[in-house]
Write an enzyme that holds these catalytic residues in place. Sequence first.
Site, mmCIF file in Angstrom:
data_model
loop_
_atom_site.group_PDB
_atom_site.id
_atom_site.type_symbol
_atom_site.label_atom_id
_atom_site.label_comp_id
_atom_site.label_asym_id
_atom_site.label_seq_id
_atom_site.Cartn_x
_atom_site.Cartn_y
_atom_site.Cartn_z
ATOM 1 N N ASP A 1 -5.994 5.091 -4.724
ATOM 2 C CA ASP A 1 -6.683 5.948 -3.777
ATOM 3 C C ASP A 1 -7.158 7.237 -4.456
ATOM 4 O O ASP A 1 -6.796 7.507 -5.598
ATOM 5 C CB ASP A 1 -5.700 6.282 -2.639
ATOM 6 C CG ASP A 1 -6.276 5.914 -1.286
ATOM 7 O OD1 ASP A 1 -7.508 6.002 -1.131
ATOM 8 O OD2 ASP A 1 -5.493 5.548 -0.382
ATOM 9 N N LYS B 1 -3.981 -0.904 -6.373
ATOM 10 C CA LYS B 1 -4.950 -0.210 -5.520
ATOM 11 C C LYS B 1 -4.771 1.287 -5.745
ATOM 12 O O LYS B 1 -3.652 1.806 -5.634
ATOM 13 C CB LYS B 1 -4.694 -0.548 -4.054
ATOM 14 C CG LYS B 1 -5.565 0.263 -3.097
ATOM 15 C CD LYS B 1 -5.309 -0.127 -1.645
ATOM 16 C CE LYS B 1 -6.106 0.758 -0.696
ATOM 17 N NZ LYS B 1 -5.907 0.376 0.718
ATOM 18 N N SER C 1 -10.917 3.391 -5.076
ATOM 19 C CA SER C 1 -11.529 3.927 -3.855
ATOM 20 C C SER C 1 -12.559 4.997 -4.192
ATOM 21 O O SER C 1 -13.047 5.707 -3.306
ATOM 22 C CB SER C 1 -10.458 4.512 -2.938
ATOM 23 O OG SER C 1 -9.497 3.531 -2.634
ATOM 24 N N ASP D 1 -11.697 3.234 5.808
ATOM 25 C CA ASP D 1 -10.650 2.253 6.084
ATOM 26 C C ASP D 1 -10.976 1.478 7.360
ATOM 27 O O ASP D 1 -11.436 2.059 8.341
ATOM 28 C CB ASP D 1 -9.309 2.960 6.364
ATOM 29 C CG ASP D 1 -8.615 3.441 5.098
ATOM 30 O OD1 ASP D 1 -9.183 3.301 4.002
ATOM 31 O OD2 ASP D 1 -7.494 3.958 5.235
ATOM 32 N N ASP E 1 0.844 -1.198 0.000
ATOM 33 C CA ASP E 1 0.000 0.000 0.000
ATOM 34 C C ASP E 1 0.882 1.253 0.000
ATOM 35 O O ASP E 1 2.049 1.197 -0.424
ATOM 36 C CB ASP E 1 -0.933 -0.072 1.224
ATOM 37 C CG ASP E 1 -2.236 0.668 1.025
ATOM 38 O OD1 ASP E 1 -2.206 1.898 0.853
ATOM 39 O OD2 ASP E 1 -3.308 0.027 1.058
#
Length: 323
Positions: A159, A157, A191, A221, A81
């Site tokens: 954000d 991933k 996200s 989260d 992450d």
Amino acid sequence: MAYVAVLMYIAAMCLHFVELLNNGLALTPPMGWMSWGYYMCGVECETVPEKCLNEQLILSVADKFYREGYQEAGFEYIIIDDCWSERYRGKDGRLKPDRKRFPRGMKFLADYIHARGLKFGMYTNVGKDTCMRYPGSRGHFSTDAKAFAEWGVDYLKVDGCFVENTYLDTAYIKLGHHLNKTGRPMVFSCSWPYYKKFIHHTNADLEQVAHYCNLWRNYHDVVTHWPAIVGIMSYFRDQNNVIRQFHKPGQWNDPDMLILGTNSLTESQSRVQVAVYAMWSAPLLLSCNMNRIKPFEKRLLQNMDLIAIGQDALECMRHLICS
Ligand SMILES: *[C@@H]1O[C@H](CO)[C@@H](O)[C@H](O)[C@H]1NC(C)=O
């Protein structure tokens, strides 16, 4: 004129199909491990070594998956992450892995992970900075997509910190397009709905999100204590009628990580988290020190009856939801 209009219509339709995500990935909800929930921005390796996000950590997760039955149970993606990069891009404009914590670079990690039949994930943000103020991908979508592809990334991933509401809608679509253009299949984790709803106080168009992303975060989260799990379960229960229609192979609502292995749940609370996430066919992403998983947690995580429910792509949220 009519002829031109018809041609333009056909071109628009084709474009529409070309733009479909359709990358053939995440036909069942992704399973694996992701750094954030437990390690967070683990850059203080000297002062807080037990929360150090570095190469050694990622290699050790791969070893655990490979040697201790997690891989056989379906755990596959190992995802780094936020906080993996240097504070600045290189002179060539590319993101650079932190030279102390990832001295051999990301391709090395990807190769190590792939050699064990596992998959590698990374992280970026559609904004100028990541949520923890490392360089983000805004203005660099093409460069970054190419770098991730060259490094052997299988899952990204993405954000949505520090951007305008309208930009969110175009950014995820554009970044997805650049990922597609690399030719490397990468699971695209967005996200987008979370930022629409909780930062910009508007509703995401989930049909659109589901069209462009393989999974997406709906809610806050997770943090490593039980009330966070209760909050997530309540939100998903309340939203179920809205979100379940978009939940299917290749496109999943994502309630965020499991917190088993972090010494924050009792045995029965752990059972609840795994059982409920399996009933939801949620992604099952651990975030913990794999050396600290207790025997009862390991049994739960490798309980193939539970995993089979979670990976049953056809039952999904359609039938099994709590009301
Ligand atoms: C790119 O998109 C096309 C059209 O949807 C799809 O067929 C192809 O598999 C995608 N490629 C990758 C690498 O995602």
